[in-house]
Design a protein around this motif. Structure first.
Motif, PDB file in Angstrom:
ATOM      1  N   ARG A   4     -12.768  35.497  21.660  1.00 42.06           N
ATOM      2  CA  ARG A   4     -11.531  34.956  22.238  1.00 42.06           C
ATOM      3  C   ARG A   4     -11.459  33.436  22.104  1.00 42.06           C
ATOM      4  N   THR A  55      -7.198  39.940  13.860  1.00 40.96           N
ATOM      5  CA  THR A  55      -6.476  39.291  14.959  1.00 40.96           C
ATOM      6  C   THR A  55      -5.447  38.278  14.483  1.00 40.96           C
ATOM      7  N   TRP A  87      -8.831  41.519  22.527  1.00 41.42           N
ATOM      8  CA  TRP A  87      -9.186  40.112  22.298  1.00 41.42           C
ATOM      9  C   TRP A  87      -8.055  39.161  22.640  1.00 41.42           C
ATOM     10  N   SER A  88      -7.060  39.643  23.333  1.00 41.91           N
ATOM     11  CA  SER A  88      -5.912  38.794  23.676  1.00 41.91           C
ATOM     12  C   SER A  88      -6.277  37.818  24.788  1.00 41.91           C
ATOM     13  N   GLY A  95      -5.337  45.068  21.975  1.00 39.35           N
ATOM     14  CA  GLY A  95      -5.228  43.861  22.785  1.00 39.35           C
ATOM     15  C   GLY A  95      -6.502  43.424  23.469  1.00 39.35           C
TER      16      GLY A  95
END
Length: 272
Positions: free
Chosen positions: A137, A197, A271-272, A269
């Protein structure tokens, strides 16, 4: 199996997936954890008996890792108690290239009941559910792996193999050494996550001592930080830099690829 299946580490990366699969197939299942009912705690052997009551098979995972002091003794003692309680089958989650893990495997086999081992490489889910998730992240995965390649394995595949070993015939006395289908360096893995991503994610290699000191600075006890760092540097010295056919041999299909994992995790989602 007519009796309940005990899943130690029932809230962990592989354990919760094993629990989900067993429930979907209408097997009686008892997640084993400190918060379970009854509770199970590796550090409190008085909890073992109640957790084993009425159990026909058990999936054995040890936290934090089989390399930690006391792990082999605890796993061996648990296997013997399980045998005495009438458990007929044990499936141990083990690690590739770990001397202590091999000793734990031998301790389980010595209990005198049906046993299987799922000996796994590094989990793909370490990038999404554990040590490296925050780094992904933040855009930097900091780790002392150098350029050693690793055949990362999907925890979903591990769970499928474990459930097969717990519930089907033909797995007794077997070691299923499971990997993904190809080798990737940590830089390769970071690049595939970046592609999935659509943002920058890079691998930053560091010296083992620097990594250890950071673990301590983050609050991990010094002995645990040393054990973990030694584990990483040992298992990533090249000894495990090859793929196996363990998933195919156990399940009759190919293991999931890292790219599929990365794209699916990004779409979900995580790694959002």
């Amino acid at each position: 199996m007519t009796n309940c299946i005990l899943v130690l580490g029932g809230n962990g990366k592989t354990g919760r997936r094993v629990v989900e699969r067993l429930r979907r197939t209408n097997h009686g299942v008892r997640p084993g954890s400190r918060a379970g009912s009854p509770p199970f705690d590796w550090e409190d052997r008085t909890t073992w008996g109640p957790a084993l009551r009425g159990v026909g098979a058990a999936y054995v995972t040890y936290q934090p890792d089989l390399t930690f002091p006391g792990a082999v003794d605890a796993v061996g003692a648990f296997a013997r108690q399980a045998a005495g309680a009438g458990v007929g089958r044990l499936v141990l989650l083990s690690g590739r290239g770990e001397a202590e893990a091999r000793l734990a495997e031998e301790a389980v086999a010595a209990a005198g009941i049906d046993w299987s081992v799922v000996r796994a490489s590094y989990f793909m889910q370490n990038f999404s559910e554990a040590a490296f998730a925050d780094g992904v992240r933040a855009g930097e995965i900091v780790f002392p792996a150098g350029d050693t390649p690793e055949p990362f394995v999907d925890a979903e595949d591990i769970a499928d193999v474990a459930v097969a070993a717990l519930t089907e015939d033909g797995h007794a006395g077997k070691v299923h050494e499971v990997t993904g289908p190809r080798l990737l360096t940590f830089a390769d893995a970071a690049a595939e996550i970046a592609a999935a991503t659509g943002r920058e994610v890079r691998y930053v290699p560091v010296a083992p001592q620097v990594y250890r000191d950071q673990l301590v600075a983050d609050g991990l006890p010094e002995d645990a930080a040393t054990t973990l760092t030694d584990l990483f540097t040992t298992t990533l010295d090249g000894r495990n830099a090859y793929v196996t056919d363990g998933v195919r041999a156990a399940l009759g299909r190919e293991p999931r690829d890292f790219g599929v994992f990365a794209r699916g995790t990004a779409q979900a989602g995580a790694w959002s």
